[in-house]
Write a protein that holds these residues in place. Structure first.
Motif, mmCIF file in Angstrom:
data_model
loop_
_atom_site.group_PDB
_atom_site.id
_atom_site.type_symbol
_atom_site.label_atom_id
_atom_site.label_comp_id
_atom_site.label_asym_id
_atom_site.label_seq_id
_atom_site.Cartn_x
_atom_site.Cartn_y
_atom_site.Cartn_z
ATOM 1 N N VAL A 259 -27.717 -17.332 4.399
ATOM 2 C CA VAL A 259 -26.408 -17.784 3.915
ATOM 3 C C VAL A 259 -25.604 -16.594 3.390
ATOM 4 O O VAL A 259 -24.441 -16.394 3.750
ATOM 5 C CB VAL A 259 -26.573 -18.843 2.802
ATOM 6 C CG1 VAL A 259 -25.229 -19.153 2.154
ATOM 7 C CG2 VAL A 259 -27.197 -20.117 3.364
ATOM 8 N N ALA A 271 -22.139 -19.540 7.492
ATOM 9 C CA ALA A 271 -22.806 -19.604 6.195
ATOM 10 C C ALA A 271 -22.844 -21.041 5.693
ATOM 11 O O ALA A 271 -23.884 -21.515 5.212
ATOM 12 C CB ALA A 271 -22.076 -18.711 5.186
ATOM 13 N N PHE A 275 -26.074 -23.400 4.963
ATOM 14 C CA PHE A 275 -26.174 -23.962 3.613
ATOM 15 C C PHE A 275 -26.366 -25.482 3.673
ATOM 16 O O PHE A 275 -27.223 -26.047 2.977
ATOM 17 C CB PHE A 275 -24.909 -23.614 2.825
ATOM 18 C CG PHE A 275 -24.859 -24.191 1.439
ATOM 19 C CD1 PHE A 275 -25.567 -23.605 0.401
ATOM 20 C CD2 PHE A 275 -24.102 -25.329 1.168
ATOM 21 C CE1 PHE A 275 -25.524 -24.131 -0.884
ATOM 22 C CE2 PHE A 275 -24.054 -25.870 -0.116
ATOM 23 C CZ PHE A 275 -24.767 -25.263 -1.141
#
Length: 752
Positions: A259, A271, A275
């Motif tokens: 991430v 990212a 996540f």
């Protein structure tokens, strides 16, 4: 801070103690079950923070053992009661090695390294814990050489000793020395392999890190995480993702590394996808995603995610605080700071940095004072921020007080804060203390040397700057491009023309430094100041890149010094194309016209500024007197002592004229009568500040003044007379350099 002499005298005091009370004979309670139970209760109270309860139980005990004292000692240390711990230590009838080690660790943790070294020297018996405390504490403050000293002193080294020394080298960027230590033995565990591998990653040596990773006898999840995060930080997300997919086991940190990697490389959508796919998240994961939005200056999205967090920690708050600070949103940063449920040293340092970088000098110093009142430990970043603020406003007295605290905390001899200390002294005009601080530094990096060279250069002490450069060349520290900028500036500010030319044309061969725009700017300045304007102009034509506004500004400044209005006009036109809002250049060209009596052209500059909406930056000067900074503007009419200052200047003006001073009315940008011009020059902000300093600073002490603009020619000339008439050293820092006025002359040799 505990005076070292108290600790050094502890052993002597024990040999002269009065007879002990019967209940304090440690041997009498060594195996007593009641004493053992009380010792356990004291420990429980201390662990729960119930210091008063522990003290009451200790005072009521009819018999105590050394372990009783040790329980109290450890409790005081764990609860941050260092003075009480030191006082109790001196009262222990027969302290054992655990007693010494407990206090030693407390001193080290509190940054009282000088006291820790004093206690170490007193110890009758030392064990591996003793040496490990000394190794880690000095390493944590960047004092790697001292850490190695205690490592070498240790008669027996355990795994903690070896790993501590390895980590010391790694954390301080001395990776090759870490590798040498690593190669000196074979009995390393996964922690050691990972530490060295992490060091290579941290300093961008991915091929060496990969070589270690590939031959590790047993990789753990930390090993994979180091490599994944290393490739991610390097920008190689393809290899980072390949290792992530190949990892036999992943934890929350593996996911978080990916991430962070995508975020740091500008791949915000990727990212967020990773996540959202995480099987579990911790505060670090959330912080990484919040930081991703902050990196893109998407503060609203960052705030929204922050508000959604189920598990905020102090780092979460610090992330938001730092984000607002970096975005220049001081009010929002202060709001976060004020609402934090818990603050740590990073929180305080982040808020200090926000104020310092935002130019809020008074708020920075006030917050630092508040930090001390709250009993918060001052870390290196906080010290560096406040020192930077002291440097910006030339608050030398405050800076010197900070220096004292630095020494007591053990920071003054390390590079990080030590370099900030050097910069502070130079910016405050105190070269002697800067040199002393430099000599006291046990470790120096390239920034240390560059700060010294540039500091001397700005003060016009080219000879001293070049002496430092020669010293640097005898060490293992390699000069970089910033070093050579300082060297060339030293030659320029001191009129060492041929020396500067020689360095410029040999620096690539001798030091491997390729000339950058900054180096060319120094050369243009050097040649221009020497009156070799044609050579300076030719150099600009031959450069491998187009001249920027700074270079044209250097040529314009040289045209002013040598009164060449035609070349000045040409340089100014180039600057107006590149930076039409640069008010300083309009004023400088106006100066050139005015000094040549070309009032029509000077007025044209004023009209042009008005038409283009360019506003002249008002001139201010300030001076520190008794820890208070006084600010003046031209013709100041608000200072409470203005009448006294003006009366003194009137008297001083008459004495100066008797000594031969003549007002430089040709620089006044108004076509008015000579008498009015003299009046306009008499009350410039820097003259008001100097006058106030002479009236309020005791004889024998320097007058230190800062001006936000370049000092005018008349004030420069006047200060030479004032320094001789009043017998005072006047240090003036303007926007370009320092001037040391003493005995009727200036350190710049009228070469500024």
């Amino acid at each position: 801070m505990l005076p070292s002499r108290h600790l050094r005298s502890a052993a002597r005091q024990r040999s002269h103690r009065p007879p002990l009370a019967a209940g304090d004979a440690s041997s009498s309670g060594r195996l007593d079950p009641e004493v053992i139970r009380s010792n356990k209760a004291i420990t429980a109270h201390m662990r729960a923070g119930r210091v008063a309860d522990a003290e009451r139980l200790f005072a009521a005990m009819p018999r105590r053992s050394t372990s009783t004292y040790n329980a109290m000692l450890a409790g005081y240390a764990a609860n941050g009661r260092l003075p009480l711990a030191a006082s109790l230590f001196r009262a222990i009838p027969r302290p054992d090695t655990f007693s010494y080690n407990t206090l030693l660790h407390a001193l080290a943790v509190s940054s009282s390294l000088a006291d820790a070294r004093g206690l170490f020297d007193e110890m009758p018996v030392r064990d591996s814990v003793t040496y490990n405390v000394m190794i880690s504490s000095h390493a944590n403050h960047g004092l790697v050489s001292l850490a190695r000293h205690y490592f070498d002193l240790a008669p027996e080294k355990d795994a903690v000793s070896w790993n501590g020394m390895l980590a010391a080298y790694v954390r301080n960027g001395r990776v090759e020395e870490a590798r040498g230590l690593f190669n000196s033995r074979t009995e390393w565990d996964a922690i050691s392999w990972n530490a060295l591998m992490s060091g290579y990653v941290q300093w961008g040596k991915m091929s060496e890190a990969r070589e270690l990773f590939d031959r590790m006898p047993g990789r753990d999840v930390v090993s994979w995480n180091i490599m994944v995060s290393g490739y991610a930080r390097r920008g190689d997300m393809v290899e980072a993702r390949r290792l992530f997919d190949a990892a036999p086991v992943r934890d929350v940190f593996t996911w978080t590394a990916v991430v962070s990697g995508y975020a740091q490389n500008g791949m915000l959508e990727e990212a967020r996808r990773v996540f959202d796919a995480m099987p579990e998240r911790n505060a670090v994961s959330w912080n990484a995603m919040v930081a991703a939005y902050i990196q893109r200056r998407m503060m609203d999205e960052a705030k929204e995610l922050f508000n959604m967090m189920p598990c905020r920690n102090v780092a979460s708050w610090n992330t938001m605080l730092t984000g607002y600070a970096q975005a220049g949103m001081l009010e929002e940063a202060k709001a976060v700071f004020d609402t934090m449920p818990q603050k740590d040293a990073v929180s305080w340092a982040a808020m200090l940095a926000a104020y310092s970088q935002g130019g809020c000098s008074e708020e920075t110093l006030q917050l630092f004072i508040e930090m001390g009142r709250c009993g918060e430990w001052v870390n290196r970043s906080a010290f560096a921020c406040v020192l930077s603020t002291c440097a910006d406003i030339a608050a030398l007295e405050c800076g010197m007080q900070l220096h004292g605290r630095l020494i007591r905390a053990g920071y003054g001899v390390g590079c990080f804060v030590g370099n900030a200390l050097l910069a502070m002294y130079f910016k405050c005009g105190n070269m002697e203390d800067a040199r002393n601080a430099f000599e006291e530094m046990e470790e120096r990096d390239v920034v240390s040397w560059n700060t010294m060279i540039a500091g001397y250069a700005r003060h016009g002490f080219g000879k001293e700057a070049l002496e430092i450069f020669d010293m640097m060349r005898t060490t293992s520290t390699k000069p970089d491009d910033i070093t050579l900028v300082g060297v060339l500036a030293a030659c320029s500010h001191s009129g060492l023309v041929e020396k500067g030319i020689s360095y410029f044309y040999s620096m690539h061969h001798d030091f491997g430094v390729t000339a950058k725009p900054e180096h060319y700017t120094c050369m243009i300045d050097l040649l221009g100041r020497a009156g070799r304007l044609a050579e300076a102009h030719d150099l600009m034509k031959d450069m491998p890149f187009e001249p920027d506004s700074t270079m044209w500004g250097a040529l314009l400044g040289a045209s002013r010094i040598h009164r060449n209005p035609e070349l000045g006009r040409s340089a100014a036109e180039k600057i107006f194309e590149l930076e039409p809002e640069n008010a300083g250049m309009y004023v400088l060209l106006s100066n050139i016209y005015a000094s040549s009596g070309k009032w029509r052209d000077a007025r044209k500059m004023r009209v042009m500024m008005e038409e283009r909406g360019v506003k002249k930056v008002p001139g201010f000067s300030w001076i520190e007197v008794q820890n208070k900074v006084h600010t003046f503007s031209a013709g100041d009419c608000v200072h409470p002592e203005k009448e006294k200052i003006y009366a003194f200047l009137e008297d001083l003006d008459m004495r100066m004229k008797k000594a031969g001073y003549v007002s430089a009315t040709d620089i006044v940008l108004h076509d008015v009568e000579e008498e009015e011009k003299e009046h306009m020059l008499k009350y410039h902000s820097e003259k008001l500040a100097v006058a106030y300093g002479i009236l309020n600073i005791p004889p024998g002490r320097p007058i230190r003044v800062i001006k936000n603009l370049r000092v005018c020619g008349d004030c420069h000339n006047a200060f030479k007379y004032i320094s001789a008439i009043e017998g005072r050293l006047i240090l003036l820092r303007d926007s370009n350099r320092f001037h040391h006025f003493r005995g009727g002359s200036c350190s710049c040799g009228d070469y500024w």
